[in-house]
Structures are given as structure tokens and as C-alpha cells.
Design a protein around this motif. Structure first.
Motif, mmCIF file in Angstrom:
data_model
loop_
_atom_site.group_PDB
_atom_site.id
_atom_site.type_symbol
_atom_site.label_atom_id
_atom_site.label_comp_id
_atom_site.label_asym_id
_atom_site.label_seq_id
_atom_site.Cartn_x
_atom_site.Cartn_y
_atom_site.Cartn_z
ATOM 1 N N SER A 118 -1.081 3.715 11.580
ATOM 2 C CA SER A 118 0.282 3.339 11.989
ATOM 3 C C SER A 118 1.302 4.344 11.466
ATOM 4 O O SER A 118 2.507 4.126 11.577
ATOM 5 C CB SER A 118 0.626 1.942 11.459
ATOM 6 O OG SER A 118 -0.264 0.977 11.962
ATOM 7 N N ASN A 119 0.803 5.424 10.861
ATOM 8 C CA ASN A 119 1.635 6.486 10.276
ATOM 9 C C ASN A 119 2.450 6.007 9.091
ATOM 10 O O ASN A 119 3.528 6.527 8.808
ATOM 11 C CB ASN A 119 2.561 7.118 11.331
ATOM 12 C CG ASN A 119 2.965 8.533 10.962
ATOM 13 O OD1 ASN A 119 2.173 9.273 10.382
ATOM 14 N ND2 ASN A 119 4.195 8.914 11.262
ATOM 15 N N ALA A 120 1.924 5.005 8.401
ATOM 16 C CA ALA A 120 2.568 4.521 7.176
ATOM 17 C C ALA A 120 1.877 5.127 5.961
ATOM 18 O O ALA A 120 0.698 5.478 6.002
ATOM 19 C CB ALA A 120 2.506 2.999 7.109
ATOM 20 N N ILE A 121 2.631 5.253 4.888
ATOM 21 C CA ILE A 121 2.086 5.608 3.586
ATOM 22 C C ILE A 121 1.682 4.287 2.929
ATOM 23 O O ILE A 121 2.361 3.274 3.095
ATOM 24 C CB ILE A 121 3.140 6.350 2.740
ATOM 25 C CG1 ILE A 121 3.587 7.631 3.466
ATOM 26 C CG2 ILE A 121 2.611 6.686 1.356
ATOM 27 C CD1 ILE A 121 4.902 8.195 2.975
ATOM 28 N N VAL A 122 0.593 4.271 2.187
ATOM 29 C CA VAL A 122 0.074 3.002 1.688
ATOM 30 C C VAL A 122 -0.309 3.131 0.213
ATOM 31 O O VAL A 122 -0.843 4.155 -0.213
ATOM 32 C CB VAL A 122 -1.113 2.522 2.560
ATOM 33 C CG1 VAL A 122 -2.240 3.531 2.541
ATOM 34 C CG2 VAL A 122 -1.618 1.153 2.139
ATOM 35 N N ILE A 123 0.001 2.084 -0.577
ATOM 36 C CA ILE A 123 -0.235 2.137 -2.027
ATOM 37 C C ILE A 123 -0.936 0.857 -2.510
ATOM 38 O O ILE A 123 -0.342 0.053 -3.217
ATOM 39 C CB ILE A 123 1.078 2.367 -2.801
ATOM 40 C CG1 ILE A 123 2.206 1.442 -2.283
ATOM 41 C CG2 ILE A 123 1.511 3.819 -2.730
ATOM 42 C CD1 ILE A 123 3.452 1.446 -3.157
#
Length: 275
Positions: free
Chosen positions: A223-228
Motif C-alpha cells: 500500500s506504499n506505507a512505511i510500517v513499524i
């Protein structure tokens, strides 16, 4: 390591270790060291997590050169305002034991307090002075972002928001994408883990021989998100990172997108406690 390029040209790893509710001291230190050993190069902490010292020690003990790491921290609500933000940043930097941070964020807008513009202007000063490589925000709604961009000079590189399949944040994601602002997902696996028991997620996981958490992280990445994702368990830290050897189909992405039920686990930004 898969990276994204932020709107100021800085490259940021697309997956990092979150350390919310990770105990300071040895637990935080060991979690950071384990993540870096696995291959993580991005660590996300915050002043209010009260574990910046442990995180900093983990960075130091990892043996990986500082320039290869991407470190994020955040200014807390009670420290908002121009001068108090500068002071809070200096304290965070000292606890981390670093000369600079890669990304500094406003933790919540707290519109009732109406200090997020002054806070962000202080962060612009830190950015201009080279003490941070990028600045951004957390938990900002469209109205907060619009005001920020109208009254400030430096566009935020990202907006860190609660996001998971049951809280898709599609409208906010679209606004951010149109304005060159990345979305970074906190609580990406959903607090309580209900989404990891969802039949659609579990069926996709079974198809690929993956864990449901890996499928959800993959959904964020595609989804083109950065994830942590956060964990203190070595096996889970490693598993959450093992997501680059499979890819969800367009239909599978759509099925997960359709799980959205606007279900928040954290507070709405306009309802967050001031302190």
C-alpha cells in the motif's frame, strides 16, 4: 532492505522496529540489538515511551555504523510550543546518545491546545540547523495537515497514523499521497490482534505458507506505507522482517482493503488527552 524516498530526498527503510511499551533498560537494548542483527535499520521511539536511553544503548552496542541507521523520536504533548520543543529535543538527543536524529515528529496535534504550529516551527529550526534530517507529524487529520502546510515552510515527510486492515484510513492516505507525504502505520497489526484471526487474512497466509502478521505487514508495504511493527520476542522480530519473499495479488490487496470497518484502538486525534 527496501527503502522509500521522502519528499526531501532522504531515503528511509520501509519497515522498522516500533518500541512503544517496551521497557527501558536491558529489554529495550536487547530488542534493538536483535532487530539490527536481523536486518532492521530503522528504529522508532518517542519521548513518552521513556525508553530512549535503552534504545540508544542498543544502537551503540549493535556495532552498526550510525550512518547506516534511521532513528525516529517524537515530541510529547506536554512539551509542545517553540522553546519547549527545542528543549525536549535536546533531552531526547542526550538520552539516545546521538549527535542527530533522522526523523523528528509531532506526536499528536492536540488542536485544543493549539500549539502544533509553534511546535512544528521549532522543528523546522532543528531541521535548518542540521540536528534532524527530516521532520514530520503523527496522528494528523486532513484539517491539521492543511493548516500546517499553509502556515509552515517545510512540508512534513510523513504522517504516522494508526492504520491496519480494520482501520484502512483510505481518505487520509489518498490526501497524503496527493501531497507527497508518506503514511507510516503505527499499530500495524492492530492492538489486541483481532485482525490476525480474520478468516480472509488467515486464508491468504495459508496459501503462501506465511504467518497472518506477515500478510498484514506485506499489505502495508504494497500500500506504499512505511510500517513499524513492535515486538520484544526475538522470533517475532525476525518473522515480522521476513516479508520480502512473497507478494500479494491485486485481488488479495482488494480483499484486505475491504476489511476496513473504521475500528480504532487508539484515541481519535481530536479526542487525545492534552497532557
Amino acid at each position: 532492505m527496501q527503502t522509500v524516498t521522502l519528499n526531501n530526498g532522504l531515503k528511509m527503510p520501509q519497515i522498522g522496529l516500533g518500541v512503544w511499551r517496551v521497557e527501558d533498560g536491558q529489554v529495550a537494548t536487547d530488542s534493538v540489538k536483535q532487530a539490527i542483527e536481523v536486518g532492521y535499520r530503522s528504529i522508532d521511539t518517542a519521548a513518552i515511551y521513556k525508553n530512549e536511553a535503552g534504545v540508544g544503548q542498543g544502537i551503540k552496542e549493535s556495532g552498526v555504523p550510525r550512518e547506516e541507521l534511521f532513528i525516529t523520536t517524537k515530541v510529547w504533548n506536554s512539551d509542545q510550543g517553540f522553546d519547549s520543543t527545542i528543549k525536549a529535543f535536546d533531552e531526547s538527543l542526550e538520552k539516545l546518545g546521538l549527535d542527530y536524529v533522522d526523523l523528528y515528529l509531532v506526536h499528536w496535534p492536540i488542536p485544543a491546545k493549539d500549539k502544533y504550529i509553534d511546535t512544528y516551527k521549532a522543528m523546522e529550526k532543528l531541521y535548518e540547523d542540521g540536528k534532524v534530517k527530516a521532520i514530520g507529524v503523527c496522528n494528523f487529520e486532513i484539517e491539521h495537515l492543511e493548516r500546517l502546510m499553509a502556515e509552515c515552510t517545510v512540508k512534513p515527510v510523513l504522517n504516522q497514523i494508526e492504520c491496519h486492515p480494520y482501520l484502512g484510513q483510505h481518505e487520509l492516505k489518498e490526501f497524503c499521497a496527493k501531497n507527497g507525504i508518506f503514511v507510516e502505520s503505527w499499530s500495524p497489526l492492530m492492538q489486541g490482534g483481532a485482525v490476525l484471526e480474520d478468516k480472509i487474512v488467515c486464508n491468504i497466509a495459508e496459501k503462501y505458507g506465511k504467518e497472518p502478521a506477515q500478510v498484514v505487514i506485506r499489505w502495508h508495504l504494497q500500500s506504499n506505507a512505511i510500517v513499524i511493527p513492535k515486538s520484544v520476542t526475538p522470533s517475532r522480530i525476525a518473522s515480522n522482517f521476513d516479508v520480502f519473499n512473497f507478494e500479494l495479488t491485486e485481488d488479495e490487496m482488494t480483499c484486505i482493503n475491504d476489511l476496513d470497518r473504521s475500528e480504532r484502538k487508539g484515541p481519535h486525534p481530536n479526542d487525545m488527552n492534552i497532557e
